[in-house]
Scaffold this active site. Structure first.
Site, PDB file in Angstrom:
ATOM      1  N   GLU C  60      -9.063   5.477  11.242  1.00  0.00           N
ATOM      2  CA  GLU C  60      -9.573   6.785  10.809  1.00  0.00           C
ATOM      3  C   GLU C  60      -9.031   7.207   9.451  1.00  0.00           C
ATOM      4  OE1 GLU C  60      -8.489   6.082  13.839  1.00  0.00           O
ATOM      5  OE2 GLU C  60     -10.307   6.298  15.050  1.00  0.00           O
ATOM      6  N   HIS C 129      -9.853  13.136  24.498  1.00  0.00           N
ATOM      7  CA  HIS C 129     -11.291  13.200  24.235  1.00  0.00           C
ATOM      8  C   HIS C 129     -11.856  14.610  24.368  1.00  0.00           C
ATOM      9  CE1 HIS C 129     -10.804   8.886  25.010  1.00  0.00           C
ATOM     10  NE2 HIS C 129     -11.980   8.672  24.460  1.00  0.00           N
TER      11      HIS C 129
HETATM   12  C1  LIG Z   1      -7.513   6.231  17.252  1.00  0.00           C
HETATM   13  C2  LIG Z   1      -8.731   5.954  18.081  1.00  0.00           C
HETATM   14  N1  LIG Z   1      -9.924   5.835  17.488  1.00  0.00           N
HETATM   15  C3  LIG Z   1     -11.027   5.615  18.222  1.00  0.00           C
HETATM   16  C4  LIG Z   1     -10.952   5.494  19.580  1.00  0.00           C
HETATM   17  C5  LIG Z   1     -12.220   5.238  20.405  1.00  0.00           C
HETATM   18  N2  LIG Z   1     -12.143   3.878  20.970  1.00  0.00           N
HETATM   19  C6  LIG Z   1     -11.653   3.664  22.203  1.00  0.00           C
HETATM   20  S1  LIG Z   1     -11.484   2.036  22.533  1.00  0.00           S
HETATM   21  C7  LIG Z   1     -12.113   1.599  21.027  1.00  0.00           C
HETATM   22  C8  LIG Z   1     -12.233   0.151  20.665  1.00  0.00           C
HETATM   23  C9  LIG Z   1     -10.946  -0.569  20.825  1.00  0.00           C
HETATM   24  O1  LIG Z   1     -11.106  -1.925  20.526  1.00  0.00           O
HETATM   25  P1  LIG Z   1      -9.946  -2.974  20.741  1.00  0.00           P
HETATM   26  O2  LIG Z   1      -8.720  -2.497  20.042  1.00  0.00           O
HETATM   27  O3  LIG Z   1     -10.462  -4.291  20.341  1.00  0.00           O
HETATM   28  O4  LIG Z   1      -9.610  -2.945  22.281  1.00  0.00           O
HETATM   29  P2  LIG Z   1     -10.599  -3.264  23.500  1.00  0.00           P
HETATM   30  O5  LIG Z   1     -11.261  -1.985  23.852  1.00  0.00           O
HETATM   31  O6  LIG Z   1     -11.523  -4.328  23.049  1.00  0.00           O
HETATM   32  O7  LIG Z   1      -9.708  -3.712  24.604  1.00  0.00           O
HETATM   33  C10 LIG Z   1     -12.432   2.732  20.288  1.00  0.00           C
HETATM   34  C11 LIG Z   1     -13.028   2.727  18.946  1.00  0.00           C
HETATM   35  C12 LIG Z   1      -9.688   5.630  20.153  1.00  0.00           C
HETATM   36  N3  LIG Z   1      -9.500   5.542  21.486  1.00  0.00           N
HETATM   37  N4  LIG Z   1      -8.597   5.838  19.400  1.00  0.00           N
END
Ligand SMILES: Cc1ncc(C[n+]2csc(CCOP(=O)(O)OP(=O)(O)O)c2C)c(N)n1
Ligand SMILES: Cc1ncc(C[n+]2csc(CCOP(=O)(O)OP(=O)(O)O)c2C)c(N)n1
Ligand SMILES: [Mg+2]
Ligand SMILES: [Mg+2]
Lengths: 355, 324, 324, 355
Positions: C60, C129
């Site tokens: 972000e 959230h």
């Molecule tokens: C700081 C932040 N930005 C956005 C989100 C929304 N979000 C939740 S999970 C996710 C993707 C995460 O991807 P990854 O790190 O590859 O983990 P995975 O979900 O694949 O296990 C996002 C964008 C969040 N939880 N925290």
């Protein structure tokens, strides 16, 4: 996967015998690894179902990532500490957590996951992506300052590697020689964003910049994951050197039950990886090697169903917590403003109850 | 009883905390050999060693997040943000984790840490070195927010903050670092959560924290020369806020002016006014007013005198509430 | 004249902005193929291509800082923070740069960008959230802070925000995404900086923004059944704040209650109360009160109904100001 | 410095002739490089003096870093864009900025440094360490989207590499193929924190994690700095590939005039690097190679003194800006609340003036 990826089990379950002998795992351990993976799969599927039935608010499936989670967690000592994200159901199971309590996060009855993170050796769910490795680094530094024989491991995803916090955590760990393992489950997706839009580099090679080893491992090969994590844990314990592990795996399910993955990937994408299922691969190996037979597999399945049923029974209809709990844990002692606010809430809740 | 500056008092508070509790750690940028850019940690690394007092890489989110992790290994970290505006990279860790961990963990895992933030203007500094971000923290539930205004109370509040079981954001008014006070350093002053009446008065109440407290005392003195008897309240603790002392004073005087350096809009002064509205309405003889920084980025050093509340502006506001 | 949801209206506002001005870009996490987790950007990448509408890595601070850089290459980026609490990692870039660049550069280099932040609770979401961080932004001088409460005004405000020469933090009340309104989408509503009187009344004024506006309308209706004639004010724009409309309403009714989801302490409601104090004191029949979230981390989904202001709590406060 | 460090000029001014011929620099360019370095040194010393005399509030000396700054800036095209930190006096001079305006930041008459960052191709001073590379990445991405033939360069220090923002900027630049050069002046110190406490890795190797080249160069060798930057700029222009350059140099002065460096480093630490002075080294080369002689050196000195005098004359006694300016540039249009506030300030200022 490139040459540098550590692998012991081929996708068809064949094994490099020399590699295998190098592992400090008895047959018993191998069966235990299998058991945990099956438990994780069962609970995971059950929770997806529970969500569909409205018993959970949302659930992030870990299906396909069992080898990465179980293989790494199995390499930890009893007193070692885990800082997870939100998808580590397999780690939680193999660390012996109360899985009903764990799922209450997903039911929305409370935040965080388990009651006592330090006591249970399992930190609270960390939802802000990439924020928990810093806590892990701090914890690892803290145990090192105390001369304690404790290793910290932190789990995060491929998407998390883009976050500044993850960089800062690794850099600080490198500087202080913190006894920590950075375990990245590269499941190829961050919600809808594929790996190649997340970084132009190789995840494991990011370690170069921090002055400690980076290792890439086949994340669907539980033995290889165990081995590289074991080595990393020992390196942390004995040499106070961090390691970054990239476990290459795949998110077979949607990002969460709220996600519609068909919007951004094809059935074929997923099918290719379903062929590489970590449990089936390990099962074939165990069978071929004569370490486990059908009865072991069936027993694990049965146990998995039991655990899933326990979770279902525990979570189904689990009530919200008491309204009082809203105010219980904000500060060690509730200040006057909050006392006023609490009294209002309790009065309103009572009026509600009374009609 | 010797004269002591606030900087010396803070240094002594940290020293005594390190000496008195071997779980206390100090970390931050340049806080080791250099002793901090304001020398608040001067000599501490030499006395307590690099294990207890250590420099970190230049990364504020890391300082905050690592401090949280340290608490979970049983330590009580006191971390420093080098200047007000450099605490912003740590806001996510503060808001999303440090403020919430006790709650999230159902009370099992408190966060006994202190984040020290030198803040405020009036020292002729460059951009980003003069901000007053207390509102960001005060609006973040789960944090305590504390601001001393004098040397002795700085000692008292910092020692208490280190001992507090919850995370304390400790704002240090930079422009008062070198102001002296006479007395003994002891953590025997008022606890966190209590305001102090520094000067009693009957006609109006001036409310402030940090560097603006002494400015209010000056204004009260000036008003006194015109026969106006002003009460001066040092809030000391924005969260928890001492509504009792605040309400008692304003109910007595019926007139109030709150003064702070931060911009007006949504500054903590608004909260003070709202509390006065709620708890003192029937006693008010005039609207409670605010004298604050303006709604602009902190201006360059050579113009900051026009931005910061000064005695004239406070007197104007006093006049307004007195003549309403 | 068709029914349109706020989500659809926002989507259309983005579409029309992209079509109407080829310098407009859209970026953020999952806003491309997926169309955003709330589908606000649905179909935009397909229509305008990956050059105009693109996913970013999960970072972000980067989304914010890169957006600033894009403005300096002549673009007008509209970036998305996926949820309220995930805007915190970007706060440093927002506070230290986006809010200050015009000032710092003596007006040569404004920052024509929009940061969209879906915010607020009431949708049964997980931790982080459901937050209402508008105060952090409203207290940051140099930003405009805008919050629509209905579909048509969401369209109007978003189109205007994209055209604005200054950085606009655009809060979208998640729990109202699916609420419908009937009418034509056009940027012909009130400009940024004006409040709207949604219901006229004589006895008291309810003041809110975002999702709490409809709750206030509900409360006003309920009060109306008891013969109490309540005016409802939708602020729409927290910065700049329309003090004129606010003061006119409260001076007329003499009674005010402000409602928001964020915790009370130092929430934007305090600012509203402080302005009422300053501009309406002599007209007030009762203290202006606040009905807000409590001073706690946002609670888990199954308890959020106890945290969020509801009609009962608003009616209680109305009763308090009416019977004072 | 290890083998991988690019170097053309030896500390004694000797040169690898083949390397030198590979450079697209005419003798004229070489003299120009020298000239800029001398200008920078003169202005830098003058500003330290001006601060001691109370004419500047604070000043961060760049002495010793001239080769890194001038060599890199000289590799830029006319329309290329710079995102600096606060110590880039040499870059500013060689980009032709108005140095009196520039120094007004340090006098505290306004923030930022120059009037029009985009117009002048030189972004505002960025004081929050590590924050400006993100702006650079955004700018570079923006020019690429426009198909413009513009390269962006961003300057930051060794300390900045610990910041999450710098990581995020490089990662994003890698993903989007942004035409940008990340130029890190590793001057061994971040205020009092030495390099080895900043990171356990090698700065230039951090690029590995982002999938683009990382280069380490002798930062006191203006020719080598020019060459690696030139290559990086061309790579950015032609291939849209970012580069991370680590220019190894040394902060000869204190962090700023407010700093007391004797608290954390010895005279010997500094002296070792003073031997490696970038200007003297280059001077010896120019002389030996017959490219410049005493008259050129003296002329550069004289010009340096002139520029220093101009800065002094411009800054000395420069008044604060008008009080009205406080309110001029907050928004494109001043909202009502600020109108009220402005009117108050102007009234008070007038009363002050009137008595
Ligand atoms: C700081 C932040 N930005 C956005 C989100 C929304 N979000 C939740 S999970 C996710 C993707 C995460 O991807 P990854 O790190 O590859 O983990 P995975 O979900 O694949 O296990 C996002 C964008 C969040 N939880 N925290
Ligand atoms: C975010 C932030 N934290 C702290 C500071 C205070 N500070 C100013 S310069 C500096 C050291 C910077 O070191 P480096 O990046 O190596 O650059 P150098 O000063 O050596 O050129 C620090 C800690 C700051 N300006 N910004
Ligand atoms: Mg992933
Ligand atoms: Mg440096």
């Amino acid at each position: 996967m490139a040459d540098e990826t550590v692998r012991i089990l081929a996708p068809d379950g064949r094994v490099d015998e020399e590699d295998r002998r190098g592992l400090d795992l008895k047959d018993e351990d191998l069966r235990q690894l299998f058991r945990y993976m099956v438990l994780a799969r069962n609970v995971d599927l059950e929770c997806t179902a529970l969500q569909r039935q409205g018993e959970l608010a949302v659930y992030p499936p870990a299906i396909g990532q069992e080898a990465a989670q179980i293989g790494s967690a199995y390499a930890l000592g009893e007193r070692d500490m885990v800082y997870p994200s939100y998808r580590e159901v397999g780690v939680a199971i193999s660390r012996g957590l109360d899985m009903v309590e764990y799922m209450k996060f997903h039911r929305g009855t409370w935040h965080g996951g388990v009651n006592d993170p330090v006591g249970s050796g399992f930190g609270m769910f960390s939802v802000p992506v990439g924020s928990q490795p810093l806590h892990g680094t701090g914890h690892a530094l803290g145990t090192k300052l105390d001369g304690k024989d404790v290793v910290t491991i932190t789990y995060f995803g491929d998407g998390a590697t883009s976050q500044g916090d993850v960089h800062e955590a690794m850099n600080v760990a490198g500087v202080f020689g913190a006894p920590i393992v950075f375990f990245c489950q590269n499941n190829h997706w961050a919600i809808s964003v594929p790996l190649e839009k997340q970084t132009a580099g190789q995840i494991y090679r990011k370690a170069e910049g921090y002055g400690f080893p980076g290792v890439r491992v086949d994340g669907n090969d539980v033995l290889a994951v165990y081995r590289v994590t074991r080595e990393a844990v020992e390196r942390a314990r004995a040499e106070h050197q961090p390691t970054l592990i990239e476990a290459v795996t795949y998110r077979i399910g949607p990002h969460s039950t709220a996600d519609d993955a068909t919007r951004y990937r094809t059935k074929e994408d997923v099918e290719a990886w379903q062929q590489l299922d970590p449990i089936e691969r390990f099962r074939m190996f165990l069978e071929t090697a004569g370490i486990a037979d059908q009865s072991v597999f069936l027993e694990a399945e049965a146990e998995g169903k039991d655990l899933a049923a326990t979770v279902r029974a525990g979570i189904q209809g689990a009530p919200p917590r008491d309204v009082e709990d809203l105010f219980r844990w904000i500060f060690a002692e509730l200040p006057p403003v909050l006392v006023r606010q609490r009294d209002e809430v309790l009065r309103l809740a009572e009026e509600d109850r009374d009609g | 009883m010797a004269d002591v500056t606030m900087a010396q008092a803070l240094n002594r508070a940290l020293r005594d905390s390190l000496a008195g509790d071997d779980r206390v750690l100090i970390l931050g940028e340049d806080i080791g050999k250099l002793g901090g850019v304001f020398r608040i940690t001067d000599g501490l690394q030499a006395e307590f060693g690099e294990q207890r007092v250590f420099d970190t890489p230049l990364a504020e989110a890391a300082i905050a997040g690592v401090s949280l992790g340290l608490t979970q290994a049983g330590w009580k970290p006191v971390c420093e943000m080098q200047f007000d505006a450099f605490s912003y990279p740590a806001l996510d860790q503060v808001i999303s984790h440090i403020a919430k961990y006790r709650y999230r963990s159902k009370g099992t895992t408190g966060v006994p840490m202190v984040m020290r933030i030198p803040f405020g203007g009036g020292i002729g500094a460059a951009e980003h070195h003069s901000e007053s971000p207390e509102t960001y923290y005060a609006h973040t539930s789960g944090l305590k927010v504390v601001v001393p205004s004098s040397a002795l109370d700085a000692y008292n509040l910092l020692v208490r903050s280190v001992q507090d079981p919850d995370p304390v954001i400790f704002f240090e008014p930079k422009s008062r670092y070198w102001a002296k006070e006479s007395g003994d350093l002891a953590a025997e002053g008022a606890p966190i959560g209590q305001a102090r009446v520094l000067k009693e008065g009957q006609h109006a109440t001036l409310i402030a924290w940090g560097a603006m407290v002494s400015r209010c005392l000056d204004a009260a003195e000036a008003a006194g020369e015109d026969g106006v008897d002003v009460e001066v309240l040092d809030l000391r603790s924005l969260v928890p806020l001492d509504i009792e002392t605040l309400a008692a004073s304003v109910q007595k005087t019926g007139r109030a002016v709150v003064v702070h350096e931060a911009p007006m809009t949504a500054g903590f002064g608004a909260e003070v006014v709202a509390r006065i509205m709620e708890d003192c309405f029937d006693h008010l003889e005039a609207p409670a007013l605010r004298v604050t920084g303006y709604d602009m980025p902190y201006p360059p050093a050579t113009l900051e005198e026009h931005y910061l509340p000064n005695v004239d502006r406070i007197l104007l506001a006093l006049d307004a509430v007195l003549t309403h």
